[in-house]
Every structure is written in structure tokens, then in C-alpha cells.
Design an enzyme around this catalytic site. Structure first.
Site, mmCIF file in Angstrom:
data_model
loop_
_atom_site.group_PDB
_atom_site.id
_atom_site.type_symbol
_atom_site.label_atom_id
_atom_site.label_comp_id
_atom_site.label_asym_id
_atom_site.label_seq_id
_atom_site.Cartn_x
_atom_site.Cartn_y
_atom_site.Cartn_z
ATOM 1 N N CYS A 13 35.468 39.706 48.724
ATOM 2 C CA CYS A 13 36.967 40.308 47.462
ATOM 3 C C CYS A 13 36.357 40.600 46.106
ATOM 4 O O CYS A 13 35.408 39.319 45.848
ATOM 5 C CB CYS A 13 37.897 39.926 47.494
ATOM 6 S SG CYS A 13 39.493 40.773 47.187
ATOM 7 N N PRO A 14 36.157 41.639 45.207
ATOM 8 C CA PRO A 14 37.095 42.320 45.453
ATOM 9 C C PRO A 14 36.326 44.517 45.413
ATOM 10 O O PRO A 14 37.409 44.773 45.393
ATOM 11 C CB PRO A 14 37.867 42.579 44.005
ATOM 12 C CG PRO A 14 36.258 42.387 42.734
ATOM 13 C CD PRO A 14 35.149 41.131 43.687
#
Lengths: 75, 224
Positions: A13-14
Site C-alpha cells: 500500500c498505497p
């Protein structure tokens, strides 16, 4: 009604969400984007972002710890 | 896909035969047995150790199940416009404020010293915050998030934790230099000492409340 798929396996993530956001302008209304992810964090922020933008989202756990997120772009 | 498809339903093309997942009950039972065994072992040394152990396990479970993430609480408002985790963090701060105030105030009434850490604040706080912010977005998690995702089986976080440990060791090695040049000159601000107990306690809760309202407004401002 084209279908696109994005491979975000192994991406933390992200990055998966950024990949979706980058790919998003290529889609037309009614197109479906499938993202393959294995980072649990993307399981939260991708559907949240897509639903906020007003698109249909479904999540499916295809294997233990691997998910496919289906996003349909509303026209 | 058929032409009859409406805009509200998403037609999914799942594999014809979904892969059968392995049952994880065996692993769960084994993990519970190990956790309980270590808890009993620690309790024989010191009951407090055992309590800390179970608190830690409990926090980890909540972190994983709630998809709670300190990184996302600050990153998502910009990336997705969502502030749900930001608000969760603010609530956590408010709960911690009440808890720590109760502990510190009770200790103070007994005539004891202030418990907990009061660290000097200054330019080094800002430098550290920026470095940590860059690092945790790249590595995909803060310390607790990295530990939780290691357990989830995301292999990249194992590299994160190794570099995290290397960075911490380097930081500890240079701690003397930072103390000499920054910490010693920087002021230590203890809010109850500056604003009084009522002002610090209710002031902090009020500030968190204002931030909560701001975060809610930020998330829903577009839809209105």
C-alpha cells in the site's frame, strides 16, 4: 464493455491504489477493472476510493490472502 | 455480459470452479496453544509480563481485523479523501488521553512523580517526523503495521522490519550527538505544567474533538 486487469501482487500500500487511479482514465462507462492484490491494506482503500467516486465494487478472495477487486465504472 | 445489465449491478465473471481453500482451523488451534503456553510461562516469572503479552496479542488481533493503520490515517485523506482511519486515530488519542491523565493524576495525588515519558520538543521532532513519514509510506506501514503485515504473510514487510531494525540501531548509535546538539537545549513541555490540569485535559479533548469534526467535514464536503 471492455474488461481490464491490473496485477498489483506483491505491491505494498498505497501502490495498488495509485495503479488503479492511473489506469482509471483509460476506462469508459460500463468497463470493468479487475485488480489482483495481496496486501490487506489495499483491500480497504481501493473499494473505499471507488465507492466514494460512485462506482460499483465487489471483492473476492481467490486464494488465502489474495484478492480480486472488481470495479465497474459508472457511465 | 448481457445488454440487460443495469448500472447498479456488477456482473462478475468468477472462475467456474472456485478454488477450494485450505482449512486454517489447525493453524488457529496451534497458534492459540502457543500463545496460551507462552502466557502461562511468563506468568510464572512475573504476572505483569503475562498481562503485557496478552495485551500485545489482543492489540495485534484488533489491528489486523480492523485494518487499522496509522500510515493510512494520515495518507488516505490526501489519496482517497477518506478520513475514517484519521477519525479512528483521533478517538484512540482521546481514549489514551483519558487513560494517561487518570494514571498520572492518581500518581500525583499520592505524591509520586509524573509517570510516562516527557520528551524535549524542537526542530528534531519535525525532522524525525518527515523522515518517518517518507519511510512509512514507502515501506507500506509504520512499526505496528509492519509487524501485523509480517504476520499476515506479506513477504516484503520482512525486508521492511530488517531495515527498520538497522535504522533504529543507527539512530541509537547517533543518539549522543542528537542529545548534545538538540535535546539538551530543547524545552520539555508538559501540558498540565503549562496550562494546569483542567486546561490541559479538557483542552486536549476539545482539540481532538475539533479535529474530529474537521475530519468528518473534509470527507463529506464533496457529497453535499
Amino acid at each position: 464493455m471492455a474488461e481490464f486487469s491490473l496485477d498489483a501482487l506483491g505491491e505494498a500500500c498505497p501502490i495498488p491504489l495509485l495503479k488503479v487511479q492511473k489506469k482509471w482514465p483509460d476506462l469508459k462507462g460500463g468497463d470493468v477493472l479487475i485488480i489482483h492484490i495481496d496486501h490487506s491494506c489495499a483491500l480497504k482503500n481501493i473499494p473505499e476510493w471507488a465507492r466514494k467516486e460512485g462506482h460499483n465494487v465487489e471483492v473476492e478472495e481467490v486464494e488465502d490472502g489474495v484478492w480480486d477487486i472488481y470495479i465497474e465504472k459508472t457511465a | 455480459m448481457t445488454e440487460a445489465q443495469t448500472a447498479t449491478t456488477l456482473i462478475r465473471r468468477s472462475p467456474a470452479t472456485p478454488k477450494k481453500k485450505k482449512s486454517q482451523i489447525g493453524y488457529t488451534l496451534a497458534a492459540i496453544a502457543v500463545v496460551a503456553a507462552i502466557g502461562i510461562f511468563l506468568a510464572q516469572i512475573k504476572v505483569l509480563l503475562s498481562m503485557i503479552w496478552f495485551l500485545g496479542i489482543g492489540l495485534g488481533v484488533i489491528l489486523q481485523k480492523a485494518r487499522f493503520c496509522f500510515t493510512a490515517s494520515l495518507r488516505d485523506p490526501i489519496l482517497t479523501g477518506s478520513t475514517s482511519l484519521t477519525r479512528a486515530t483521533l478517538i484512540a488519542f482521546a481514549v489514551a488521553t483519558v487513560g494517561f491523565a487518570a494514571l498520572q493524576f492518581t500518581n500525583l495525588l499520592k505524591g509520586g512523580p509524573v509517570i510516562g515519558n516527557v520528551s524535549p520538543v524542537g526542530i528534531h521532532t519535525a525532522i524525525g517526523a518527515v523522515l518517518f513519514g517518507i519511510g512509512m509510506v514507502i515501506s507500506g506501514g509504520c512499526a505496528s503495521g509492519t509487524l501485523m503485515r509480517m504476520g499476515e504473510g506479506f513477504a516484503m514487510q520482512w525486508i521492511s522490519i530488517i531495515t527498520f531494525v538497522i535504522g533504529s540501531v543507527l539512530g541509537a548509535m547517533h543518539f549522543g550527538w542528537w542529545s548534545e546538539h538538540f535535546f539538551n537545549a530543547a524545552p520539555k513541555i508538559y501540558l498540565p505544567g503549562t496550562f494546569g490540569w483542567a486546561g490541559a485535559f479538557f483542552g486536549q479533548l476539545a482539540l481532538l474533538g475539533v479535529l474530529y469534526v474537521l475530519a468528518t467535514w473534509y470527507e463529506y464536503r464533496k457529497s453535499n
